[in-house]
Design a protein around this motif. Structure first.
Motif, PDB file in Angstrom:
ATOM      1  N   ASP A   3       0.827  -1.207   0.000  1.00  0.00           N
ATOM      2  CA  ASP A   3       0.000   0.000   0.000  1.00  0.00           C
ATOM      3  C   ASP A   3       0.863   1.261   0.000  1.00  0.00           C
ATOM      4  OD1 ASP A   3      -2.305  -1.488  -0.041  1.00  0.00           O
ATOM      5  OD2 ASP A   3      -2.616  -1.393   2.135  1.00  0.00           O
ATOM      6  N   ILE A   4       1.965   1.220   0.770  1.00  0.00           N
ATOM      7  CA  ILE A   4       2.859   2.377   0.835  1.00  0.00           C
ATOM      8  C   ILE A   4       3.523   2.613  -0.516  1.00  0.00           C
ATOM      9  CG2 ILE A   4       4.963   3.315   1.875  1.00  0.00           C
ATOM     10  CD1 ILE A   4       4.231   1.841   4.440  1.00  0.00           C
ATOM     11  N   LEU A   5       3.994   1.531  -1.133  1.00  0.00           N
ATOM     12  CA  LEU A   5       4.628   1.649  -2.443  1.00  0.00           C
ATOM     13  C   LEU A   5       3.635   2.163  -3.487  1.00  0.00           C
ATOM     14  CD1 LEU A   5       6.721  -1.636  -2.439  1.00  0.00           C
ATOM     15  CD2 LEU A   5       7.630   0.687  -2.374  1.00  0.00           C
ATOM     16  N   ARG A   6       2.403   1.696  -3.381  1.00  0.00           N
ATOM     17  CA  ARG A   6       1.365   2.157  -4.315  1.00  0.00           C
ATOM     18  C   ARG A   6       1.100   3.652  -4.120  1.00  0.00           C
ATOM     19  NH1 ARG A   6      -2.344  -0.973  -2.721  1.00  0.00           N
ATOM     20  NH2 ARG A   6      -1.762  -2.715  -4.074  1.00  0.00           N
ATOM     21  N   GLN A   7       1.096   4.101  -2.865  1.00  0.00           N
ATOM     22  CA  GLN A   7       0.864   5.513  -2.585  1.00  0.00           C
ATOM     23  C   GLN A   7       2.021   6.371  -3.090  1.00  0.00           C
ATOM     24  OE1 GLN A   7      -1.956   7.053  -1.317  1.00  0.00           O
ATOM     25  NE2 GLN A   7      -0.792   8.840  -2.062  1.00  0.00           N
ATOM     26  N   ILE A   8       3.229   5.856  -2.930  1.00  0.00           N
ATOM     27  CA  ILE A   8       4.397   6.595  -3.420  1.00  0.00           C
ATOM     28  C   ILE A   8       4.335   6.733  -4.934  1.00  0.00           C
ATOM     29  CG2 ILE A   8       6.899   6.459  -3.747  1.00  0.00           C
ATOM     30  CD1 ILE A   8       7.092   5.296  -0.918  1.00  0.00           C
ATOM     31  N   ARG A   9       3.953   5.661  -5.613  1.00  0.00           N
ATOM     32  CA  ARG A   9       3.811   5.729  -7.073  1.00  0.00           C
ATOM     33  C   ARG A   9       2.758   6.767  -7.460  1.00  0.00           C
ATOM     34  NH1 ARG A   9       6.016   1.965 -10.344  1.00  0.00           N
ATOM     35  NH2 ARG A   9       7.044   0.175  -9.358  1.00  0.00           N
ATOM     36  N   THR A  10       1.674   6.807  -6.706  1.00  0.00           N
ATOM     37  CA  THR A  10       0.624   7.788  -6.974  1.00  0.00           C
ATOM     38  C   THR A  10       1.149   9.204  -6.768  1.00  0.00           C
ATOM     39  OG1 THR A  10      -1.122   6.237  -6.309  1.00  0.00           O
ATOM     40  CG2 THR A  10      -1.658   8.590  -6.290  1.00  0.00           C
ATOM     41  N   ASP A  11       1.880   9.416  -5.664  1.00  0.00           N
ATOM     42  CA  ASP A  11       2.465  10.734  -5.389  1.00  0.00           C
ATOM     43  C   ASP A  11       3.378  11.172  -6.530  1.00  0.00           C
ATOM     44  OD1 ASP A  11       1.189  10.852  -2.943  1.00  0.00           O
ATOM     45  OD2 ASP A  11       2.907  10.101  -1.807  1.00  0.00           O
ATOM     46  N   LEU A  12       4.182  10.245  -7.004  1.00  0.00           N
ATOM     47  CA  LEU A  12       5.117  10.569  -8.084  1.00  0.00           C
ATOM     48  C   LEU A  12       4.383  10.841  -9.388  1.00  0.00           C
ATOM     49  CD1 LEU A  12       7.926   7.943  -7.341  1.00  0.00           C
ATOM     50  CD2 LEU A  12       8.021  10.406  -6.927  1.00  0.00           C
ATOM     51  N   ARG A  13       3.374  10.042  -9.646  1.00  0.00           N
ATOM     52  CA  ARG A  13       2.604  10.217 -10.879  1.00  0.00           C
ATOM     53  C   ARG A  13       1.903  11.577 -10.903  1.00  0.00           C
ATOM     54  NH1 ARG A  13       0.181   5.844 -10.472  1.00  0.00           N
ATOM     55  NH2 ARG A  13       1.704   4.596 -11.599  1.00  0.00           N
ATOM     56  N   LEU A  14       1.393  11.986  -9.762  1.00  0.00           N
ATOM     57  CA  LEU A  14       0.716  13.275  -9.686  1.00  0.00           C
ATOM     58  C   LEU A  14       1.682  14.452  -9.851  1.00  0.00           C
ATOM     59  CD1 LEU A  14      -1.759  12.587  -6.727  1.00  0.00           C
ATOM     60  CD2 LEU A  14      -2.338  12.856  -9.161  1.00  0.00           C
ATOM     61  N   SER A  15       2.947  14.198  -9.590  1.00  0.00           N
ATOM     62  CA  SER A  15       3.960  15.262  -9.672  1.00  0.00           C
ATOM     63  C   SER A  15       4.823  15.140 -10.918  1.00  0.00           C
ATOM     64  CB  SER A  15       4.870  15.215  -8.431  1.00  0.00           C
ATOM     65  OG  SER A  15       4.126  15.384  -7.244  1.00  0.00           O
ATOM     66  N   MET A  16       4.503  14.208 -11.791  1.00  0.00           N
ATOM     67  CA  MET A  16       5.383  13.937 -12.927  1.00  0.00           C
ATOM     68  C   MET A  16       5.445  15.114 -13.891  1.00  0.00           C
ATOM     69  SD  MET A  16       3.348  11.116 -15.277  1.00  0.00           S
ATOM     70  CE  MET A  16       4.841  10.827 -16.229  1.00  0.00           C
ATOM     71  N   ASN A  17       6.578  15.207 -14.560  1.00  0.00           N
ATOM     72  CA  ASN A  17       6.830  16.282 -15.514  1.00  0.00           C
ATOM     73  C   ASN A  17       7.380  15.636 -16.790  1.00  0.00           C
ATOM     74  OD1 ASN A  17       8.100  18.383 -17.033  1.00  0.00           O
ATOM     75  ND2 ASN A  17       8.164  19.662 -15.196  1.00  0.00           N
ATOM     76  N   GLY A  18       6.522  15.533 -17.793  1.00  0.00           N
ATOM     77  CA  GLY A  18       6.903  14.853 -19.022  1.00  0.00           C
ATOM     78  C   GLY A  18       8.047  15.516 -19.754  1.00  0.00           C
ATOM     79  N   VAL A  19       8.101  16.847 -19.696  1.00  0.00           N
ATOM     80  CA  VAL A  19       9.169  17.577 -20.383  1.00  0.00           C
ATOM     81  C   VAL A  19      10.525  17.238 -19.771  1.00  0.00           C
ATOM     82  CG1 VAL A  19      10.107  19.853 -20.914  1.00  0.00           C
ATOM     83  CG2 VAL A  19       7.638  19.447 -21.069  1.00  0.00           C
ATOM     84  N   VAL A  20      10.579  17.253 -18.438  1.00  0.00           N
ATOM     85  CA  VAL A  20      11.820  16.931 -17.737  1.00  0.00           C
ATOM     86  C   VAL A  20      12.211  15.473 -17.986  1.00  0.00           C
ATOM     87  CG1 VAL A  20      12.920  16.694 -15.477  1.00  0.00           C
ATOM     88  CG2 VAL A  20      11.463  18.678 -15.961  1.00  0.00           C
ATOM     89  N   SER A  21      11.234  14.581 -17.947  1.00  0.00           N
ATOM     90  CA  SER A  21      11.484  13.164 -18.182  1.00  0.00           C
ATOM     91  C   SER A  21      12.098  12.940 -19.560  1.00  0.00           C
ATOM     92  CB  SER A  21      10.186  12.373 -18.052  1.00  0.00           C
ATOM     93  OG  SER A  21      10.385  11.014 -18.389  1.00  0.00           O
ATOM     94  N   THR A  22      11.516  13.550 -20.578  1.00  0.00           N
ATOM     95  CA  THR A  22      12.031  13.405 -21.943  1.00  0.00           C
ATOM     96  C   THR A  22      13.431  13.974 -22.059  1.00  0.00           C
ATOM     97  OG1 THR A  22       9.794  13.530 -22.865  1.00  0.00           O
ATOM     98  CG2 THR A  22      11.621  13.989 -24.357  1.00  0.00           C
ATOM     99  N   SER A  23      13.650  15.119 -21.426  1.00  0.00           N
ATOM    100  CA  SER A  23      14.975  15.751 -21.468  1.00  0.00           C
ATOM    101  C   SER A  23      16.033  14.849 -20.847  1.00  0.00           C
ATOM    102  CB  SER A  23      14.933  17.088 -20.732  1.00  0.00           C
ATOM    103  OG  SER A  23      16.212  17.677 -20.659  1.00  0.00           O
TER     104      SER A  23
END
Length: 221
Positions: A3-23
């Protein structure tokens, strides 16, 4: 834990930045998943969770940039053994993670000086690079552990690696010399004495490195 790992993934997904990721991918940063979350945000997300060795281990096992960085923030320092440190150091594959692990946990370890000596004697460039970077962090933070490291071994290793084909290793070696020299006039003079042959070398890179060290230590002409 799931559950904790799932929540962390959710937190990261909500904060994701596609431009930075691609760069990052375009610059050669290679993970199965890169959310592109910036370091201050990763720090804030990590603060939501309690330090826990098992959680940190699970995060480190994931081939996800942000989770590996969070692992370095959440592993309790007093439970992080030297063997564990060497195990993690051996798989670091990019400079960002190297900087984060050195800052977040390695520089805080009571045996960080031993890690420096062990890693700079490695035959693996990535491991040596981390060892020199960790040494720089100890100098930057004014750690008493700097004085426990044999200056001859450290300086000789750094100078030897100034000629490495690896740009990251060369820069880490140069940084180690710069930050070590900043800690005292005697040390800066010793470094310049040991690199004196660079000043009139036929190698332009060596000339430039010597000039940088002279400027860094206030010995410029």
């Amino acid at each position: 834990m799931k559950d904790i790992l799932r929540q962390i993934r959710t937190d990261l997904r909500l904060s994701m930045n596609g431009v930075v990721s691609t760069s990052m991918r375009n610059k050669g940063v290679n993970y199965r998943m890169i959310f592109g979350v910036e370091i201050p945000v990763i720090n804030r997300i990590a603060q939501k969770y309690q330090s826990d060795a098992i959680l940190a281990e699970r995060l480190w096992e994931e081939d996800v940039r942000e989770m590996k960085i969070m692992a370095t923030l959440l592993y309790p320092v007093d439970q992080f053994s030297k063997n564990k440190a060497l195990e993690w150091i051996s798989v670091i594959k990019d400079q960002e993670l190297r900087e984060q692990i050195c800052k977040n946990i390695l520089q805080r370890l009571p045996y960080a000086d031993e890690l420096v000596v062990t890693t700079i004697n490695s035959k693996e460039d990535n491991i040596v690079t981390t060892g020199l970077w960790l040494f720089s962090r100890l100098c930057i933070t004014g750690s008493d552990l700097v004085d426990k490291i044999d200056s001859e071994i450290l300086i000789n290793s750094a100078i030897e690696n100034l000629g490495s084909e690896s740009m990251l290793l060369r820069q880490s070696a140069l940084n180690a010399l710069k930050f070590y020299g900043r800690t005292s006039r005697d040390r800066s003079e010793l470094i310049l004495a040991k690199t004196a042959s660079f000043e009139n070398s036929d190698n332009g890179v060596e000339n430039e490195m010597f000039d940088q060290l002279k400027f860094e230590f206030g010995f410029e002409d």
